[in-house]
Design an enzyme around this catalytic site. Structure first.
Site, PDB file in Angstrom:
ATOM      1  N   HIS A   1       0.829  -1.200   0.000  1.00  0.00           N
ATOM      2  CA  HIS A   1       0.000   0.000   0.000  1.00  0.00           C
ATOM      3  C   HIS A   1       0.869   1.257   0.000  1.00  0.00           C
ATOM      4  O   HIS A   1       0.624   2.206  -0.757  1.00  0.00           O
ATOM      5  CB  HIS A   1      -0.909  -0.032   1.238  1.00  0.00           C
ATOM      6  CG  HIS A   1      -1.717   1.203   1.451  1.00  0.00           C
ATOM      7  ND1 HIS A   1      -2.732   1.587   0.598  1.00  0.00           N
ATOM      8  CD2 HIS A   1      -1.647   2.163   2.404  1.00  0.00           C
ATOM      9  CE1 HIS A   1      -3.262   2.719   1.029  1.00  0.00           C
ATOM     10  NE2 HIS A   1      -2.623   3.083   2.123  1.00  0.00           N
TER      11      HIS A   1
ATOM     12  N   CYS B   1      -4.992  -2.777 -14.108  1.00  0.00           N
ATOM     13  CA  CYS B   1      -4.829  -1.589 -13.265  1.00  0.00           C
ATOM     14  C   CYS B   1      -3.869  -1.807 -12.106  1.00  0.00           C
ATOM     15  O   CYS B   1      -3.712  -0.931 -11.255  1.00  0.00           O
ATOM     16  CB  CYS B   1      -6.185  -1.104 -12.746  1.00  0.00           C
ATOM     17  SG  CYS B   1      -7.033  -2.266 -11.655  1.00  0.00           S
TER      18      CYS B   1
END
Length: 756
Positions: free
Chosen positions: A336, A712
Site C-alpha cells: 500500500h 490496473c
C-alpha cells in the site's frame, strides 16, 4: 560477471615488467593481481583484502606495496592451503573457471533480473592481452563518442596519467579537458568512436591506454548512459540517419523516462545505513518525522520532512504530498505504501532491513546507529539505499527530445495507457502525462485527512440518525471528488473503484485505543467514546483481512456505503452534463469471485440510475483479482461491461503470498538463490498469473466480444509485463502518473517487436 586482471603475472613476468618500466609499476601491478586472484578465484573476503590493500596510496614506498602483496599471498595460502600457481596456463584455467562460477552469484543474478536475461543462458569469457602505460605521455582513460551524462555530441571521458588501468568515474568531462593533450591521439579516438558508434547504432565507449607515441584501444562496447543522455542520443542518432526511429524506440530503457525527472544523489563516498525496496524513484534528504504532527512541525520551520513509519495509515495519506520522502520498515514494491508514494511521485524506500522505530523515545535504530527525530537522513528511492546525514542532491534537466520520442512511440503502440489516481487532484497529472483515461480511482484514499473522523463515526455509532448524518457528509464530499475527476478527464474514461479495503484500516489499532482508555480512566476523563471505538475495532478486526470483508462483500453486508458512493458518482455526472461536459463514468466492483455477487451490486447501481430520473450512461465492470474470477470469467462477463485485472491482488491470491510482508521475509532470498527470476509483484508471473489472465480473456470474449479488458495493477507500468499484456490482447494498461511515459514507450516497443 567478475573481471580478472593481469593473469599470467608470475615472478618472471614481474621482473620483465620492472625492466620494461620500473620497480614501482611492477610492484603495483603485482599487488592488483594478487588482490584480484585472492577474492575472485580463491574467495578470500573483500574485508580481509581491503584491510591490507586500502592503506596503499600513490605515494606509498615500494617496500609497503610489496609487503601488502606478500600479506595477501599469505592470506590466500592461509584460507585455501594453495599458493598462486607459477604456470600461466594453470592461472588461466583457474581464472576462467572462477569467472564462469560468478554467473551464479548474487551480483550476476541481479544484473540478469534487471536486464531480463534467462538464468539458462550460457556466459562467455573473453581473454585478451593486458596493456600498461609507459612514458611521459603514458596513462589510461575511458572515452565516449558523446557525453554519457547529457548526450552532448562531444568526445567525453577521463584520462589519468598516474593510473595503470582504466576506471569508471561518477563524473565525465570533455576528454581534452581531462588531461589527454595529444591532439593526434584525440583525433584517432574520435575517428574510432565515430566508426564504432555507426556500427553499434548507439553511443560508443572505448577504454584506452597511452604508451609513449602509441594509443592502445583495449575495449570497445556500447556505453552505459544516464537517462538524459539515453533519451537525447536516441533521437539525435535517428535524426542523423544513423538508426531508424524504431531502433531509437527500442534503444531506450522505458524506466529512464520515469527517473529522468527525479532528483538523484550527488557523487559521494558514504556507506548506506540500510537497504530496502526502492518503491518510488528519486532521492530526498530531510529531517526524520515519526508522525503527521512532526511533518507539520517541520514544515512550519521550512525543513524538508522524511516520514519514517512502520506502514502508511489512512491518517498519513493526507501528508504524503508535502513530505520530501518516505521510509517504511514494512512492505515491498507492491505494498500500500509503495502504491501511494509512487502515485504522487514522492521518493520512498519500503521494507528497510534492520530498522526499528521507538515511538515513546522518538528515535529510530538502524543496525547499530540510533537517530533521533529531527536528525537528517537521505534516501534513494531508485536504489533503495538509506544514508545518515544531509547528502547533496542534483537534478538533470529533462531533455526536450522526450516529447519527440513519445510522439514516435504513440505512432507505433496499439495498447492504450491510462493512469491510476488516489485523489481527484492526481487526475490532472494523468492528463498532463497524456494518459488516455483513469483506469483506477481508489476511492478509499479519498476518505483520509479530515474525512477520517466521519468514517470512524459511521463505523462506531449504532445511532441511526448519527449514521445518516455521517453518510450524508460522505456523499457530499464524494460528489466533489467525482466532479473534480470527471472535469479533469472530460471526454476521457474514468474508472471509479468502489470501496475496497477492510474497514479496520479506517480505525486506530487496538493497542493504541486500549492505552488511551487506561490513560483517560486514570485522569478521570470520559472513556465512553473510546470504548465505542474499541468495540468497533473488535467487530471489524480479522485474522486475515485481505481475504475478509472487503470489496464486493462489504457492498452486500453494508450496502449503504456503496449506495452513497453510487449516488455521489451519479450526481457528479449530472452536474457535469448540466455544465456542458462529457463525463465518461465507469463503476468498478472489486474482489468479485462469482457472477451472483456482481449481479447484486449491478442491480443496485441500475436501480439508482433509474431513480435518477434522466438517462445517465454509466458502465459497470469488475476487477479480476481472484483466481476463481478468472476461472469463471465467461459467466462474470455476461454481467460486466469491462474487466480490469488487479494484478497486485491476483498475484497475491494466486501465489499465496502477502505483498506487504513477503519481500522482506523471503522473496529477496528466493531471488538471490535463483528460485525466482524476478519479484512477482514487480514483473508479472507469466507462467502462473499470466496464464490465468490469458484464460480469463479468452473466456470473457467468447461470450462478450465487445468487453473492454484492462490492467490496473502496478504491473501496468512494468515494461516486461506490458509486452505480455500486448501479446494476450489487453486493451489498456493503467499505472501511476509518473510511469505513464514509460508505459507508452514500453507499449511501442512491444508492438515493434511483435511486427518483426
Amino acid at each position: 560477471m567478475d573481471t580478472l586482471l593481469s593473469i599470467g603475472m608470475t615472478p618472471e613476468v614481474r621482473s620483465r615488467v620492472a625492466d620494461w618500466s620500473d620497480d614501482r609499476t611492477a610492484a603495483t601491478v603485482w599487488l592488483r593481481f594478487v588482490s584480484g586472484y585472492a577474492h575472485t578465484i580463491r574467495r578470500v573476503t573483500r574485508t580481509r583484502i581491503a584491510k591490507i590493500a586500502d592503506p596503499i596510496t600513490d605515494t606509498s614506498p615500494i617496500e609497503a606495496i610489496e609487503d601488502a602483496a606478500h600479506q595477501i599471498v599469505a592470506a590466500i595460502i592461509d584460507e585455501t592451503q594453495k599458493p598462486i600457481p607459477d604456470a600461466i596456463s594453470d592461472q588461466l584455467a583457474e581464472a576462467i573457471e572462477a569467472v564462469c562460477a560468478s554467473w551464479q552469484r548474487s551480483p550476476a543474478r541481479q544484473v540478469r533480473t534487471q536486464q531480463s536475461l534467462a538464468d539458462s543462458q550460457t556466459p562467455a569469457v573473453v581473454v585478451h592481452a593486458m596493456v600498461l602505460p609507459k612514458g611521459t605521455s603514458g596513462g589510461v582513460g575511458v572515452s565516449f563518442s558523446r557525453s554519457p551524462v547529457t548526450g552532448n555530441p562531444t568526445l567525453s571521458g577521463n584520462f589519468d596519467d598516474r593510473a595503470l588501468l582504466p576506471e569508471d568515474s561518477q563524473q565525465w568531462s570533455a576528454l581534452a579537458a581531462s588531461g589527454l593533450a595529444d591532439t593526434k591521439k584525440l583525433q584517432t579516438l574520435n575517428e574510432i568512436l565515430g566508426a564504432l558508434e555507426r556500427d553499434l547504432g548507439c553511443v560508443a565507449r572505448v577504454d584506452f591506454v597511452s604508451e609513449d607515441e602509441r594509443l592502445w584501444c583495449v575495449d570497445g562496447r556500447p556505453a552505459d548512459l544516464e537517462p538524459t543522455a539515453s533519451i537525447r542520443t536516441a533521437v539525435d542518432l535517428a535524426n542523423e540517419g544513423v538508426i531508424s526511429r524504431q531502433q531509437a524506440l527500442l534503444g531506450v530503457d522505458p524506466d529512464h523516462l520515469e527517473t529522468v525527472a527525479t532528483a538523484r544523489l550527488s557523487p559521494h563516498s558514504e556507506t548506506a545505513l540500510t537497504y530496502g525496496s526502492g518503491a518510488a524513484p528519486g532521492a530526498a534528504s530531510g529531517v526524520i518525522c515519526l508522525d503527521v504532527q512532526a511533518v507539520n512541525d517541520a514544515r512550519t520551520r521550512d525543513l524538508p520532512a522524511i516520514l519514517v513509519t512502520r506502514e502508511i495509515r489512512p491518517e498519513d495519506v493526507v501528508s504524503l504530498g508535502s513530505v520530501a520522502g518516505v521510509l517504511a520498515d514494512r512492505g515491498g514494491k507492491a505494498s500500500h505504501a509503495a502504491l501511494v508514494t509512487r502515485g504522487i511521485g514522492t521518493p520512498a524506500v519500503i521494507g528497510a532491513s534492520n530498522m526499528s522505530i521507538d515511538l515513546p523515545n522518538r528515535t529510530i535504530s538502524v543496525g547499530g546507529t540510533v537517530l533521533a527525530e529531527g536528525d537528517w537522513i537521505t534516501l534513494d528511492g531508485t536504489t533503495g539505499e538509506v544514508f545518515a546525514g544531509n547528502l547533496g542532491l542534483e537534478n538533470q534537466p529533462v531533455p526536450e527530445e522526450i516529447t519527440t520520442l513519445l510522439a514516435w512511440a504513440d505512432q507505433w503502440r496499439t495498447l492504450e495507457v491510462w493512469g491510476n489516481v488516489d485523489n481527484p487532484a492526481a487526475a490532472a497529472l494523468v492528463r498532463a502525462a497524456k494518459g488516455e483515461g483513469v483506469g483506477l480511482a481508489r476511492t478509499e484514499h479519498m476518505f483520509s485527512g479530515e474525512r477520517l473522523s466521519v468514517v470512524r463515526q459511521l463505523l462506531t455509532t449504532t445511532d441511526q440518525r448519527a449514521r445518516s448524518i455521517a453518510l450524508g457528509e460522505l456523499e457530499e464530499a464524494q460528489i466533489g471528488d467525482f466532479e473534480t475527476l470527471l472535469t479533469s478527464m472530460d471526454g476521457l474514461p474514468v474508472v471509479v473503484r468502489l470501496l475496497d479495503p477492510p474497514l479496520h484500516e479506517f480505525l486506530p489499532d487496538r493497542v493504541s485505543v486500549l492505552r488511551d482508555i487506561r490513560l483517560h480512566a486514570t485522569q478521570g476523563l470520559d472513556t465512553a467514546p473510546l470504548e465505542r471505538i474499541e468495540r468497533a475495532v473488535s467487530l471489524y478486526e480479522e485474522s486475515n483481512p485481505m481475504l475478509g470483508m472487503r470489496g464486493v462483500r462489504l457492498a452486500i453486508v453494508m450496502p449503504e456505503i456503496y449506495r452513497v458512493q453510487v449516488l455521489a458518482a451519479l450526481e457528479a455526472v449530472r452536474r457535469r452534463l448540466d455544465a456542458g461536459g462529457d463525463p465518461q463514468l465507469h463503476l468498478m466492483v472489486p474482489l468479485v469471485g462469482s457472477v451472483e455477487e456482481l449481479t447484486v451490486v449491478r442491480n443496485m447501481i441500475e436501480e439508482e440510475v433509474h431513480q435518477a430520473g434522466r438517462l445517465l450512461e454509466v458502465s459497470v465492470g469488475t476487477m479480476i483479482e481472484l483466481p476463481r474470477a478468472a476461472l469463471v470469467a465467461d459467466a462474470i462477463a455476461l454481467q460486466s461491461d469491462f474487466f480490469s485485472f488487479g494484478t497486485n491482488d491476483l498475484t497475491q491470491t494466486t501465489l499465496g503470498i502477502s505483498r506487504d510482508d513477503a519481500e522482506e521475509a523471503f522473496l529477496r532470498t528466493y531471488i538471490d538463490r535463483g528460485l525466482l527470476s524476478a519479484n512477482p509483484f514487480e514483473t508479472l508471473d507469466i507462467d502462473g498469473v499470466g496464464q490465468l489472465m490469458k484464460m480469463a480473456i479468452t473466456k470473457a470474449r467468447s461470450v462478450n466480444p465487445e468487453i473492454k479488458i484492462g490492467v490496473c495493477g502496478e504491473h501496468g507500468g512494468d515494461p516486461a509485463s506490458i509486452a505480455f499484456f500486448h501479446a494476450i490482447g489487453v486493451d489498456y494498461v493503467s499505472c501511476s502518473p509518473p510511469r505513464i511515459a514509460s508505459a507508452r514507450l514500453a507499449a511501442a516497443q512491444a508492438a515493434i517487436r511483435d511486427s518483426k
